[in-house]
Design a protein around this motif. Structure first.
Motif, PDB file in Angstrom:
ATOM      1  N   VAL A  14       0.822  -1.215   0.000  1.00 51.80           N
ATOM      2  CA  VAL A  14       0.000   0.000   0.000  1.00 51.80           C
ATOM      3  C   VAL A  14       0.858   1.268   0.000  1.00 51.80           C
ATOM      4  N   HIS A  15       2.174   1.111  -0.055  1.00 54.11           N
ATOM      5  CA  HIS A  15       3.071   2.249   0.040  1.00 54.11           C
ATOM      6  C   HIS A  15       3.790   2.483  -1.292  1.00 54.11           C
ATOM      7  N   ALA A  43      -6.981  -6.165  -5.419  1.00 47.03           N
ATOM      8  CA  ALA A  43      -7.429  -5.220  -4.403  1.00 47.03           C
ATOM      9  C   ALA A  43      -7.847  -6.055  -3.209  1.00 47.03           C
ATOM     10  N   TRP A  44      -7.970  -5.425  -2.033  1.00 43.04           N
ATOM     11  CA  TRP A  44      -8.277  -6.239  -0.854  1.00 43.04           C
ATOM     12  C   TRP A  44      -9.051  -5.434   0.177  1.00 43.04           C
ATOM     13  N   PRO A  51      -4.184   3.160  -2.366  1.00 48.83           N
ATOM     14  CA  PRO A  51      -3.058   2.588  -3.104  1.00 48.83           C
ATOM     15  C   PRO A  51      -2.926   1.084  -2.862  1.00 48.83           C
ATOM     16  N   TRP A  52      -2.645   0.358  -3.935  1.00 51.68           N
ATOM     17  CA  TRP A  52      -2.414  -1.092  -3.829  1.00 51.68           C
ATOM     18  C   TRP A  52      -1.574  -1.494  -5.040  1.00 51.68           C
ATOM     19  N   PHE A  53      -0.345  -1.941  -4.787  1.00 50.10           N
ATOM     20  CA  PHE A  53       0.594  -2.218  -5.866  1.00 50.10           C
ATOM     21  C   PHE A  53       0.733  -3.718  -6.120  1.00 50.10           C
ATOM     22  N   GLY A  54       1.259  -4.072  -7.281  1.00 45.06           N
ATOM     23  CA  GLY A  54       1.401  -5.473  -7.673  1.00 45.06           C
ATOM     24  C   GLY A  54       2.447  -6.189  -6.843  1.00 45.06           C
ATOM     25  N   ALA A  55       2.182  -7.443  -6.547  1.00 41.42           N
ATOM     26  CA  ALA A  55       3.061  -8.208  -5.665  1.00 41.42           C
ATOM     27  C   ALA A  55       4.417  -8.494  -6.302  1.00 41.42           C
ATOM     28  N   VAL A  56       4.427  -8.939  -7.550  1.00 43.13           N
ATOM     29  CA  VAL A  56       5.699  -9.337  -8.167  1.00 43.13           C
ATOM     30  C   VAL A  56       6.640  -8.148  -8.355  1.00 43.13           C
ATOM     31  N   GLY A  72       8.402 -13.302  -0.289  1.00 41.99           N
ATOM     32  CA  GLY A  72       7.388 -14.188  -0.850  1.00 41.99           C
ATOM     33  C   GLY A  72       6.000 -13.600  -0.817  1.00 41.99           C
ATOM     34  N   THR A  73       5.054 -14.390  -1.298  1.00 41.72           N
ATOM     35  CA  THR A  73       3.643 -14.017  -1.314  1.00 41.72           C
ATOM     36  C   THR A  73       2.897 -14.810  -0.254  1.00 41.72           C
TER      37      THR A  73
END
Length: 303
Positions: A14-15, A43-44, A51-56, A72-73
């Protein structure tokens, strides 16, 4: 992966990276956490409109900003991932990190991930359909990460001479931490996992007691053992990860509260406890100073 007492954290994406994001991941390494994970969602919940950015990409940036921290995820799911493209991303991430990646993976739920990609009139998968997809997703991903070329034609997924060269830095592939509580998922964890992940019994979060939660977790661990027997594996060598924040306990209230919580849950057989990095004005709000004391002092107090 080894069975010892470890503390890890999960940093929600989120940052903005250059406005506080990088600092959290480097601080996680400085505090001595075993691993830092992030959620893999489109999104969650209450964070959907912020703000919500991609994990990879987030984990790739974290890999470049750290040296020792595992990454990791918690968790990736088939809700919007395909095994072929996910395998390519994971091999790349494992390479960039120098072999520090663990894939947390689960069947997924019925939130925004399940509906964002739907066409008008389409219905999200039922729990049974999610389990059906997961049953095919995990074995195919395992094969893609182990073999240089894979062809597969299944019920839900296809791969035609999918190339994954040079493969993972970690051999024979990067570890899977499989999130599961039902019988089908537990068998996948026992067969393919290097770790098993749980958040406890969600029905107990608001109305249950810590004692009921411990009993529920004992039941899950017992069923994991039964799943291992069914697939011919002794799951005593399987790391057991508890993602906190979803049980009736409040372990981040103080260092003493966490030491009591961790002692109880390590005694159940968990080898890794994961704490959410505090986020003000959210369900994960916590005192930052207490959080850092837990990170640096709790394990030594447990002896």
């Amino acid at each position: 992966m080894t069975s010892s007492r470890r503390l890890s954290t999960v940093i929600l994406p989120v940052h903005r990276w250059n406005d506080g994001g990088r600092a959290l991941w480097t601080r996680a390494e400085e505090l001595g956490f075993h691993a830092a994970y992030t959620y893999d969602h489109l999104a969650w919940r209450t964070f959907r409109d912020g703000p919500w950015f991609g994990a990879v990409p987030t984990l790739t940036a974290a890999a470049c900003a750290t040296e020792r921290l595992r990454l990791g995820t918690l968790v990736t799911s088939p809700n919007f991932r395909h095994p072929v493209t996910l395998a390519k991303d994971l091999i790349s991430l494992d390479d960039v990190s120098g072999g520090r990646v663990t894939l947390g993976i689960g069947a997924g739920g019925n939130g925004f991930d399940a509906t964002t990609l739907l066409r008008r009139g389409e219905e999200p998968w039922t729990p049974r359909e999610r389990a059906d997809h997961f049953d095919e997703f995990v074995p195919l991903l395992d094969q893609l990460l182990r073999e240089p070329s894979v062809t597969h034609e299944g019920r839900f997924y296809a791969a035609t001479e999918a190339r994954n060269i040079p493969g993972c830095v970690q051999r024979p592939r990067l570890p899977f931490a499989v999130a599961a509580t039902g019988p089908r998922g537990l068998k996948l964890a026992a067969r393919y996992g290097q770790a098993w992940v749980t958040t406890g019994d969600p029905k107990l979060y608001e109305a249950g007691t810590p004692e009921q939660s411990v009993a529920a977790l004992c039941g899950q661990i017992s069923r994991l053992g039964e799943a291992g027997e069914a697939v011919g594996r002794d799951v005593s060598d399987l790391d057991k990860i508890l993602l906190t924040g979803f049980t009736p306990d409040r372990p981040l209230q103080s260092l003493d509260a966490f030491v009591d919580f961790a002692g109880t849950h390590f005694a159940l057989g968990f080898s890794e406890i994961v704490l959410h990095w505090p986020i003000p004005d959210s369900d994960f709000a916590a005192d930052g100073a207490v959080f850092e004391r837990i990170a640096t002092e709790a394990l030594s107090q447990l002896g």
